[in-house]
Write a protein that holds these residues in place. Structure first.
Motif, PDB file in Angstrom:
ATOM      1  N   ILE A   1       0.833  -1.208   0.000  1.00 39.25           N
ATOM      2  CA  ILE A   1       0.000   0.000   0.000  1.00 39.25           C
ATOM      3  C   ILE A   1       0.863   1.252   0.000  1.00 39.25           C
ATOM      4  N   LEU A   2       1.855   1.281   0.874  1.00 39.11           N
ATOM      5  CA  LEU A   2       2.619   2.510   1.088  1.00 39.11           C
ATOM      6  C   LEU A   2       3.765   2.679   0.097  1.00 39.11           C
ATOM      7  N   GLY A   3       4.390   1.574  -0.320  1.00 44.19           N
ATOM      8  CA  GLY A   3       5.572   1.714  -1.159  1.00 44.19           C
ATOM      9  C   GLY A   3       6.657   2.465  -0.401  1.00 44.19           C
ATOM     10  N   THR A   4       7.144   3.539  -0.981  1.00 44.81           N
ATOM     11  CA  THR A   4       8.189   4.343  -0.325  1.00 44.81           C
ATOM     12  C   THR A   4       7.596   5.481   0.499  1.00 44.81           C
ATOM     13  N   ARG A   5       6.254   5.610   0.513  1.00 43.13           N
ATOM     14  CA  ARG A   5       5.618   6.691   1.270  1.00 43.13           C
ATOM     15  C   ARG A   5       5.391   6.270   2.721  1.00 43.13           C
ATOM     16  N   ASN A   6       5.348   7.249   3.641  1.00 38.50           N
ATOM     17  CA  ASN A   6       4.887   6.945   4.982  1.00 38.50           C
ATOM     18  C   ASN A   6       3.370   7.127   5.028  1.00 38.50           C
ATOM     19  N   ARG A   7       2.753   6.932   6.183  1.00 40.32           N
ATOM     20  CA  ARG A   7       1.290   6.956   6.254  1.00 40.32           C
ATOM     21  C   ARG A   7       0.718   8.342   5.959  1.00 40.32           C
ATOM     22  N   ASP A   8       1.372   9.379   6.464  1.00 39.83           N
ATOM     23  CA  ASP A   8       0.899  10.740   6.181  1.00 39.83           C
ATOM     24  C   ASP A   8       1.023  11.062   4.697  1.00 39.83           C
ATOM     25  N   GLU A   9       2.132  10.664   4.100  1.00 39.96           N
ATOM     26  CA  GLU A   9       2.321  10.898   2.665  1.00 39.96           C
ATOM     27  C   GLU A   9       1.312  10.113   1.839  1.00 39.96           C
ATOM     28  N   ASN A  10       0.959   8.925   2.313  1.00 42.19           N
ATOM     29  CA  ASN A  10      -0.030   8.116   1.600  1.00 42.19           C
ATOM     30  C   ASN A  10      -1.401   8.775   1.637  1.00 42.19           C
ATOM     31  N   GLN A  11      -1.747   9.366   2.779  1.00 42.38           N
ATOM     32  CA  GLN A  11      -3.026  10.074   2.878  1.00 42.38           C
ATOM     33  C   GLN A  11      -3.055  11.279   1.942  1.00 42.38           C
ATOM     34  N   THR A  12      -1.959  12.021   1.910  1.00 41.93           N
ATOM     35  CA  THR A  12      -1.864  13.167   1.007  1.00 41.93           C
ATOM     36  C   THR A  12      -1.971  12.717  -0.445  1.00 41.93           C
ATOM     37  N   PHE A  13      -1.320  11.601  -0.763  1.00 46.28           N
ATOM     38  CA  PHE A  13      -1.369  11.034  -2.111  1.00 46.28           C
ATOM     39  C   PHE A  13      -2.805  10.704  -2.508  1.00 46.28           C
ATOM     40  N   ASN A  14      -3.566  10.113  -1.590  1.00 47.67           N
ATOM     41  CA  ASN A  14      -4.950   9.740  -1.894  1.00 47.67           C
ATOM     42  C   ASN A  14      -5.848  10.964  -2.053  1.00 47.67           C
ATOM     43  N   PHE A  15      -5.599  12.007  -1.265  1.00 43.48           N
ATOM     44  CA  PHE A  15      -6.363  13.250  -1.450  1.00 43.48           C
ATOM     45  C   PHE A  15      -6.078  13.864  -2.819  1.00 43.48           C
ATOM     46  N   GLU A  16      -4.824  13.763  -3.266  1.00 44.80           N
ATOM     47  CA  GLU A  16      -4.469  14.285  -4.581  1.00 44.80           C
ATOM     48  C   GLU A  16      -5.146  13.466  -5.681  1.00 44.80           C
ATOM     49  N   LEU A  17      -5.236  12.153  -5.489  1.00 48.06           N
ATOM     50  CA  LEU A  17      -5.959  11.309  -6.448  1.00 48.06           C
ATOM     51  C   LEU A  17      -7.410  11.766  -6.575  1.00 48.06           C
ATOM     52  N   MET A  18      -8.042  12.074  -5.453  1.00 49.39           N
ATOM     53  CA  MET A  18      -9.429  12.535  -5.499  1.00 49.39           C
ATOM     54  C   MET A  18      -9.533  13.890  -6.185  1.00 49.39           C
ATOM     55  N   ARG A  19      -8.579  14.794  -5.922  1.00 46.10           N
ATOM     56  CA  ARG A  19      -8.621  16.115  -6.565  1.00 46.10           C
ATOM     57  C   ARG A  19      -8.561  15.973  -8.087  1.00 46.10           C
ATOM     58  N   VAL A  20      -7.632  15.156  -8.560  1.00 46.29           N
ATOM     59  CA  VAL A  20      -7.515  14.935 -10.002  1.00 46.29           C
ATOM     60  C   VAL A  20      -8.756  14.235 -10.539  1.00 46.29           C
ATOM     61  N   SER A  21      -9.283  13.273  -9.770  1.00 41.07           N
ATOM     62  CA  SER A  21     -10.466  12.529 -10.203  1.00 41.07           C
ATOM     63  C   SER A  21     -11.664  13.459 -10.378  1.00 41.07           C
ATOM     64  N   LYS A  22     -11.848  14.404  -9.468  1.00 42.25           N
ATOM     65  CA  LYS A  22     -12.965  15.352  -9.577  1.00 42.25           C
ATOM     66  C   LYS A  22     -12.827  16.222 -10.811  1.00 42.25           C
ATOM     67  N   SER A  23     -11.621  16.737 -11.030  1.00 40.15           N
ATOM     68  CA  SER A  23     -11.383  17.584 -12.194  1.00 40.15           C
ATOM     69  C   SER A  23     -11.606  16.810 -13.485  1.00 40.15           C
TER      70      SER A  23
END
Length: 351
Positions: free
Chosen positions: A99-121
């Motif tokens: 799930i995380l790959g090279t990201r930590n948990r906070d970075e993973n959450q930020t990554f998922n929020f960015e996925l949603m931002r792009v998905s909405k656009s």
């Protein structure tokens, strides 16, 4: 003899005590140990019409509703939850490295929020494009890399907007203009920074391609600069709160189409969907289909739309709920038309 009996009783008590404390230790370790896994369980369905705001243009209140489905994600599981995930089909365990790959948990959450931002656009753009609008416009030619005759003159921060006073909006426009000249010709370029600042005119002597010496060569890797089109007759905003990921793309697209057009895209039914969407309208795969199907079924949805190749997994948990797989937005509209919706006649209002 009596002393032996006493010793046996004491020995049994010690054994019972040891077993008791071992049991307490096991129970406590199962409760407090934290294992490196994520547990995914059935989550919630979320209606979309109240999350979509039309700030410019007309909107229509639907009688049915599109919902996007989520899964419940537990990123810190104990021993009991691990056992539950091992034996319970509705719970899916994935090791945290996957799930995380090279990201930590906070970075993973930020990554998922960015996925949603792009998905909405992306979803709004796909919906507007389906209605005949152009949500983006090409405004010049950016530069991915610089070499040859442009080296030291142009940079990757520049955007070319004209060649010899003729405007160029896309990378193909620029290529066409350059091919209309000969090697060693000097051309004039109108250039600005990516943000539109620092407009200037520069001169460059064209080189020649190594593989085709007779063809003029500018020496850059061009890419079209795309900007939002602010001149559209409608403007749409989507508020998904603190929900991450990109699996709501199809649901968002369908809901925007439903709200911007008269009639009932849902046919008056409650429709749950899952699936990412790209700018061409292709519906992409997502994870957690089993958990999302259970969620949709328990919420009483009439239909659940899933990405292609997810149908069998979904049907296994759907019960009496209807499930359909779609590979493209057009497939989803066809399914909805067959259900009684107006997916084959979506149009913006005339006035």
């Amino acid at each position: 003899m009596r002393e032996n009996l006493m010793n046996k009783k004491i020995s049994k008590k010690w054994k019972a005590g040891i077993l008791f404390f071992l049991l307490i230790g096991f129970l406590m370790s199962m409760t407090f140990i934290r294992l490196p896994y994520f547990a995914f369980k059935p989550g919630s369905v979320n209606e979309l019409s109240r999350r979509i705001v039309v700030s410019e243009g007309r909107s229509f209140e639907p009688s049915g509703e599109f919902h996007f489905t989520t899964i419940s994600q537990d990123s810190s599981i104990n021993g009991w939850e691990f056992l539950e995930g091992t034996f319970k089909e509705s719970v899916h365990l994935i090791d945290e490295d996957s799930i995380l790959g090279t990201r930590n948990r906070d970075e993973n959450q930020t990554f998922n929020f960015e996925l949603m931002r792009v998905s909405k656009s992306t979803a709004v753009s796909v919906a507007l494009s389906h209605l005949g609008l152009e949500p983006y416009k090409a405004t010049g030619v950016g530069i991915a890399s610089v070499g040859g005759p442009s080296e030291g003159i142009l940079t990757t921060s520049d955007v070319i907007v004209a060649v010899n006073k003729k405007e160029v909006f896309t990378d193909q426009d620029l290529i066409t203009e350059i091919r209309g000249h000969e090697p060693s010709e000097i051309i004039q370029l109108n250039v600005e920074k990516i943000d539109g600042s620092d407009p200037r005119e520069i001169s460059i002597e064209l080189g020649s391609r190594e593989d085709e010496p007779s063809v003029a060569f500018l020496g850059i890797a061009p890419q079209t600069r795309i900007e939002d089109n602010d001149d559209l007759p409608v403007q749409v905003l989507v508020n998904t709160g603190r929900i991450g990921g990109n699996s709501a793309g199809l649901a968002l697209t369908l809901s925007v189409l439903d709200i911007l057009t008269p009639g009932e895209l849902t046919g008056g039914f409650q429709i749950a969907t899952t699936g990412a969407i790209d700018l061409e309208g292709n519906v992409g795969p997502i994870g957690g289909v089993e958990q999302k199907t259970i969620t949709a079924r328990k919420a009483g949805m009439d239909l659940f739309l899933v990405p292609e190749n997810s149908l069998e997994k979904a049907k296994k948990h759907a019960g009496e709920m209807k499930v359909a797989e779609v590979a493209h937005l057009d497939d989803a509209l066809t399914v909805l038309t067959d259900l009684g919706g107006n997916g084959d006649s979506l149009e913006l209002p005339k006035n």
